[in-house]
Scaffold this motif. Structure first.
Motif, PDB file in Angstrom:
ATOM      1  N   TRP A 253      12.057  27.154 -11.551  1.00 36.00           N
ATOM      2  CA  TRP A 253      10.261  25.479 -10.384  1.00 36.00           C
ATOM      3  C   TRP A 253       9.233  26.193 -11.089  1.00 36.00           C
ATOM      4  CZ3 TRP A 253       8.282  26.103  -5.071  1.00 36.00           C
ATOM      5  CH2 TRP A 253       7.474  24.009  -4.919  1.00 36.00           C
ATOM      6  N   GLU A 254       8.857  24.897 -11.852  1.00 30.73           N
ATOM      7  CA  GLU A 254       7.584  25.828 -12.613  1.00 30.73           C
ATOM      8  C   GLU A 254       6.006  25.532 -11.858  1.00 30.73           C
ATOM      9  OE1 GLU A 254       7.320  22.661 -15.431  1.00 30.73           O
ATOM     10  OE2 GLU A 254       8.332  23.778 -17.021  1.00 30.73           O
ATOM     11  N   LYS A 255       6.506  25.174 -10.824  1.00 24.33           N
ATOM     12  CA  LYS A 255       5.149  24.951  -9.664  1.00 24.33           C
ATOM     13  C   LYS A 255       5.097  25.892  -8.465  1.00 24.33           C
ATOM     14  CE  LYS A 255       3.407  20.409 -10.580  1.00 24.33           C
ATOM     15  NZ  LYS A 255       3.660  18.835  -9.827  1.00 24.33           N
ATOM     16  N   ASN A 256       6.517  26.918  -8.317  1.00 26.97           N
ATOM     17  CA  ASN A 256       6.614  27.449  -7.237  1.00 26.97           C
ATOM     18  C   ASN A 256       5.792  28.407  -6.744  1.00 26.97           C
ATOM     19  OD1 ASN A 256       7.707  29.513  -5.640  1.00 26.97           O
ATOM     20  ND2 ASN A 256       9.178  30.038  -6.841  1.00 26.97           N
ATOM     21  N   PRO A 257       4.582  28.426  -5.572  1.00 23.87           N
ATOM     22  CA  PRO A 257       3.611  28.613  -4.909  1.00 23.87           C
ATOM     23  C   PRO A 257       4.328  30.951  -5.558  1.00 23.87           C
ATOM     24  CG  PRO A 257       4.496  27.853  -3.735  1.00 23.87           C
ATOM     25  CD  PRO A 257       4.924  27.112  -4.465  1.00 23.87           C
ATOM     26  N   ASP A 258       5.528  30.487  -4.815  1.00 24.50           N
ATOM     27  CA  ASP A 258       5.438  32.359  -4.115  1.00 24.50           C
ATOM     28  C   ASP A 258       6.539  32.458  -5.941  1.00 24.50           C
ATOM     29  OD1 ASP A 258       6.445  34.733  -3.194  1.00 24.50           O
ATOM     30  OD2 ASP A 258       7.953  33.399  -1.481  1.00 24.50           O
ATOM     31  N   PRO A 259       6.391  33.562  -6.767  1.00 27.62           N
ATOM     32  CA  PRO A 259       7.208  33.803  -7.584  1.00 27.62           C
ATOM     33  C   PRO A 259       7.933  35.200  -6.940  1.00 27.62           C
ATOM     34  CG  PRO A 259       4.647  34.561  -7.955  1.00 27.62           C
ATOM     35  CD  PRO A 259       4.902  33.851  -6.867  1.00 27.62           C
ATOM     36  N   THR A 260       8.295  35.334  -5.491  1.00 28.53           N
ATOM     37  CA  THR A 260       8.450  36.701  -5.164  1.00 28.53           C
ATOM     38  C   THR A 260       9.723  35.693  -4.654  1.00 28.53           C
ATOM     39  OG1 THR A 260       7.963  36.792  -3.248  1.00 28.53           O
ATOM     40  CG2 THR A 260       6.994  38.063  -4.786  1.00 28.53           C
ATOM     41  N   CYS A 261      10.139  34.780  -4.490  1.00 31.38           N
ATOM     42  CA  CYS A 261      11.238  33.757  -3.973  1.00 31.38           C
ATOM     43  C   CYS A 261      11.294  32.950  -5.245  1.00 31.38           C
ATOM     44  CB  CYS A 261      10.892  33.166  -3.192  1.00 31.38           C
ATOM     45  SG  CYS A 261      12.253  32.462  -1.854  1.00 31.38           S
ATOM     46  N   PRO A 262      12.417  33.173  -6.152  1.00 27.37           N
ATOM     47  CA  PRO A 262      12.444  31.915  -7.283  1.00 27.37           C
ATOM     48  C   PRO A 262      13.471  31.281  -6.888  1.00 27.37           C
ATOM     49  CG  PRO A 262      13.555  34.743  -8.281  1.00 27.37           C
ATOM     50  CD  PRO A 262      12.887  34.449  -6.538  1.00 27.37           C
TER      51      PRO A 262
ATOM     52  N   ASP B  84       0.737  -1.492  -0.052  1.00 33.95           N
ATOM     53  CA  ASP B  84       0.121   0.449  -0.063  1.00 33.95           C
ATOM     54  C   ASP B  84       0.822   1.334   0.068  1.00 33.95           C
ATOM     55  OD1 ASP B  84      -2.724  -1.466  -0.280  1.00 33.95           O
ATOM     56  OD2 ASP B  84      -1.922  -1.530   2.704  1.00 33.95           O
ATOM     57  N   GLU B  85       0.687   2.230  -1.046  1.00 34.42           N
ATOM     58  CA  GLU B  85       1.893   3.279  -1.025  1.00 34.42           C
ATOM     59  C   GLU B  85       0.745   4.766  -1.299  1.00 34.42           C
ATOM     60  OE1 GLU B  85       4.681   4.643  -4.279  1.00 34.42           O
ATOM     61  OE2 GLU B  85       1.861   5.781  -4.857  1.00 34.42           O
ATOM     62  N   VAL B  86       1.679   5.310   0.712  1.00 36.83           N
ATOM     63  CA  VAL B  86       0.988   6.352   0.797  1.00 36.83           C
ATOM     64  C   VAL B  86       1.226   7.623   0.137  1.00 36.83           C
ATOM     65  CG1 VAL B  86       0.317   8.184   2.497  1.00 36.83           C
ATOM     66  CG2 VAL B  86       1.202   5.699   3.161  1.00 36.83           C
ATOM     67  N   LEU B  87       0.658   8.686  -0.884  1.00 37.30           N
ATOM     68  CA  LEU B  87       0.780   9.413  -1.624  1.00 37.30           C
ATOM     69  C   LEU B  87       0.518  10.624  -0.579  1.00 37.30           C
ATOM     70  CD1 LEU B  87       1.842   9.805  -3.877  1.00 37.30           C
ATOM     71  CD2 LEU B  87      -0.014  10.023  -4.787  1.00 37.30           C
ATOM     72  N   GLU B  88       1.251  11.467  -0.951  1.00 35.82           N
ATOM     73  CA  GLU B  88       0.753  12.939   0.195  1.00 35.82           C
ATOM     74  C   GLU B  88       1.336  14.267  -1.146  1.00 35.82           C
ATOM     75  OE1 GLU B  88       3.576  11.677   3.067  1.00 35.82           O
ATOM     76  OE2 GLU B  88       1.850  12.026   5.138  1.00 35.82           O
ATOM     77  N   THR B  89       0.043  14.833  -1.435  1.00 33.84           N
ATOM     78  CA  THR B  89      -0.040  15.369  -2.488  1.00 33.84           C
ATOM     79  C   THR B  89       0.065  16.914  -1.878  1.00 33.84           C
ATOM     80  OG1 THR B  89      -0.462  14.558  -4.202  1.00 33.84           O
ATOM     81  CG2 THR B  89      -0.645  16.742  -4.484  1.00 33.84           C
ATOM     82  N   CYS B  90       0.886  18.005  -1.660  1.00 36.25           N
ATOM     83  CA  CYS B  90       0.667  19.076  -1.459  1.00 36.25           C
ATOM     84  C   CYS B  90      -0.192  20.461  -2.332  1.00 36.25           C
ATOM     85  CB  CYS B  90       2.072  20.556  -1.711  1.00 36.25           C
ATOM     86  SG  CYS B  90       2.489  21.904  -1.506  1.00 36.25           S
ATOM     87  N   GLU B  91      -1.176  20.708  -0.952  1.00 36.94           N
ATOM     88  CA  GLU B  91      -2.779  21.615  -1.924  1.00 36.94           C
ATOM     89  C   GLU B  91      -1.828  22.893  -2.189  1.00 36.94           C
ATOM     90  OE1 GLU B  91      -6.102  19.610  -0.574  1.00 36.94           O
ATOM     91  OE2 GLU B  91      -5.498  20.434   1.272  1.00 36.94           O
ATOM     92  N   VAL B  92      -0.456  23.374  -2.213  1.00 33.65           N
ATOM     93  CA  VAL B  92      -0.257  24.398  -2.534  1.00 33.65           C
ATOM     94  C   VAL B  92       0.479  24.472  -3.596  1.00 33.65           C
ATOM     95  CG1 VAL B  92       0.942  26.406  -1.660  1.00 33.65           C
ATOM     96  CG2 VAL B  92      -0.387  25.559   0.229  1.00 33.65           C
ATOM     97  N   CYS B  93       1.561  23.911  -3.588  1.00 34.00           N
ATOM     98  CA  CYS B  93       2.524  23.270  -4.691  1.00 34.00           C
ATOM     99  C   CYS B  93       2.262  22.927  -5.733  1.00 34.00           C
ATOM    100  CB  CYS B  93       4.249  24.110  -4.607  1.00 34.00           C
ATOM    101  SG  CYS B  93       4.298  21.745  -3.998  1.00 34.00           S
ATOM    102  N   GLY B  94       1.163  21.199  -5.450  1.00 31.87           N
ATOM    103  CA  GLY B  94       1.368  20.252  -6.445  1.00 31.87           C
ATOM    104  C   GLY B  94       2.008  18.966  -6.085  1.00 31.87           C
ATOM    105  N   GLU B  95       2.919  19.139  -5.373  1.00 32.65           N
ATOM    106  CA  GLU B  95       4.564  18.185  -5.625  1.00 32.65           C
ATOM    107  C   GLU B  95       4.151  16.977  -4.603  1.00 32.65           C
ATOM    108  OE1 GLU B  95       6.797  18.387  -7.817  1.00 32.65           O
ATOM    109  OE2 GLU B  95       7.361  20.036  -8.209  1.00 32.65           O
ATOM    110  N   SER B  96       4.152  15.749  -5.054  1.00 33.68           N
ATOM    111  CA  SER B  96       3.990  15.026  -3.716  1.00 33.68           C
ATOM    112  C   SER B  96       4.665  13.970  -4.133  1.00 33.68           C
ATOM    113  CB  SER B  96       2.349  14.063  -4.963  1.00 33.68           C
ATOM    114  OG  SER B  96       2.670  13.742  -6.110  1.00 33.68           O
ATOM    115  N   GLY B  97       4.582  13.334  -2.943  1.00 37.66           N
ATOM    116  CA  GLY B  97       5.974  12.362  -2.960  1.00 37.66           C
ATOM    117  C   GLY B  97       5.339  11.656  -1.275  1.00 37.66           C
TER     118      GLY B  97
END
Lengths: 204, 134
Positions: free
Chosen positions: B62-71, A33-46
């Protein structure tokens, strides 16, 4: 403790769980079972909470242990006995039985995979890795592979000894190939060459 | 553009605990394409000089950077592991003080390792050069 995104630092994380498979050589895949966490702000996951490695290791170990049993059963079906393997490889008696019982290392697993892939390597080991025996067994096995390829793609074959001089034998082989779409110029499978030209399926 | 980070700093960090995160896509490709099944396997591989002959490719934001003021920049390198040609992209998050491996996969623009194209092209170049250029 709240998990945070290691990239942007947000604590807004969505967690999902899915079943995953990892292929295991000569056995059934390891399933976990893989746990996948996704950041709702930047969209990255891991695997931000770092819980997957333990699950993966556990699933792989169980599958590898099963693969040892499967490989040894397969070798046994080919009349290759554990005592012969131990003698040829100069392993202490009952070493392989211990592997079968689950007491195995990465190197024992690697060795077993090599034996399962090239069982004739045991004959080479039994001859104390003599270079001429090693080469001769290699050529024999290559001939078997070639024979298999030729037979499986041929509907008729003739072979003539054209001339037989003292120090040179000329053999001419005529193969009528099957119409086999998998056996073409772009295929990764072995190809036949006639008069320096590739011969493909359906061609005589 | 020059590299934003020192690759050796990433390699060093991979040997430390809790300094590096491997993102999902990188982890999956490392598993499927390099048989590095766990995050630990990926980090141990990098820490133990697994990236053979790394070659700097490019640096991009980084394309998904949510804070463009801090590249935040992402460095990409190609590397070999035996005959296999790989690609790694990573960044350092100043906010979390963590290295992030964004990508770890086979290099799609691969040149087989034993094909010494550069050497062969150099030989051709020498052959076609006019004598005073040599």
């Amino acid at each position: 403790m709240n998990t945070s995104c290691p990239v942007c630092g947000s604590v807004s994380i969505k967690t999902t769980k899915t079943k995953h498979m990892i292929p295991i050589v000569y056995s059934n895949p390891a399933i976990y079972d893989e746990v996948l966490e996704t950041c709702e702000v930047c969209g990255e996951s891991g695997d931000f909470s770092e819980v997957n490695d333990e699950q993966i290791d556990k699933a792989i170990l169980a599958a590898k242990k099963q693969s040892v049993i499967d490989m040894l059963d397969d070798l046994s079906d080919k009349s290759i006995k554990m005592s012969y393997m131990e003698r040829a490889l100069e392993l202490p008696t009952r070493t392989i039985a211990r592997w079968k019982g689950g007491d195995l290392s990465s190197s024992s697993l690697a060795l077993l995979r090599i034996i399962r892939t090239y069982p004739w390597i045991l004959e080479v080991a039994d001859a104390q890795f003599d270079e001429s025996i090693a080469s001769s067994r290699l050529v024999q096995e290559a001939a078997h592979v070639l024979e298999y390829v030729v037979i499986s793609h041929t509907r008729q074959a003739y072979m003539d000894i054209v001339s037989n001089n003292k120090d040179e034998i000329e053999i001419r082989a005529t193969l009528k190939l099957k119409d086999d779409s998998a056996f073409d110029l772009n295929s990764m499978k072995p190809r036949l060459v006639r008069n320096n030209e590739l011969v493909t399926g359906g061609t005589e | 553009m020059d590299a934003a980070y020192d690759l050796h700093e990433l390699i060093k960090a991979c040997a430390e605990s809790n300094q590096v995160t491997v993102l999902t896509n990188a982890e999956r490709c490392a598993r499927d394409e390099f048989r590095l099944n766990t995050k630990k396997a990926v980090l141990d591989f990098i820490a133990n000089e697994g990236l053979e002959t790394p070659l700097y490719l490019n640096t991009k934001p980084w394309e998904k950077n949510p804070d463009p003021t801090c590249p935040i920049m992402v460095d990409a390198y190609s590397f070999y592991s035996g005959p296999k040609h790989g690609y790694i992209a990573f960044l350092f998050s100043a906010k979390t003080q963590k290295w992030i491996i964004k990508s770890f996969k086979s290099n799609r623009d691969s040149v087989p390792r034993n094909e010494n194209w550069f050497g062969k092209l150099s030989e051709i170049k020498t052959l076609i050069q006019i004598p005073e250029e040599k």
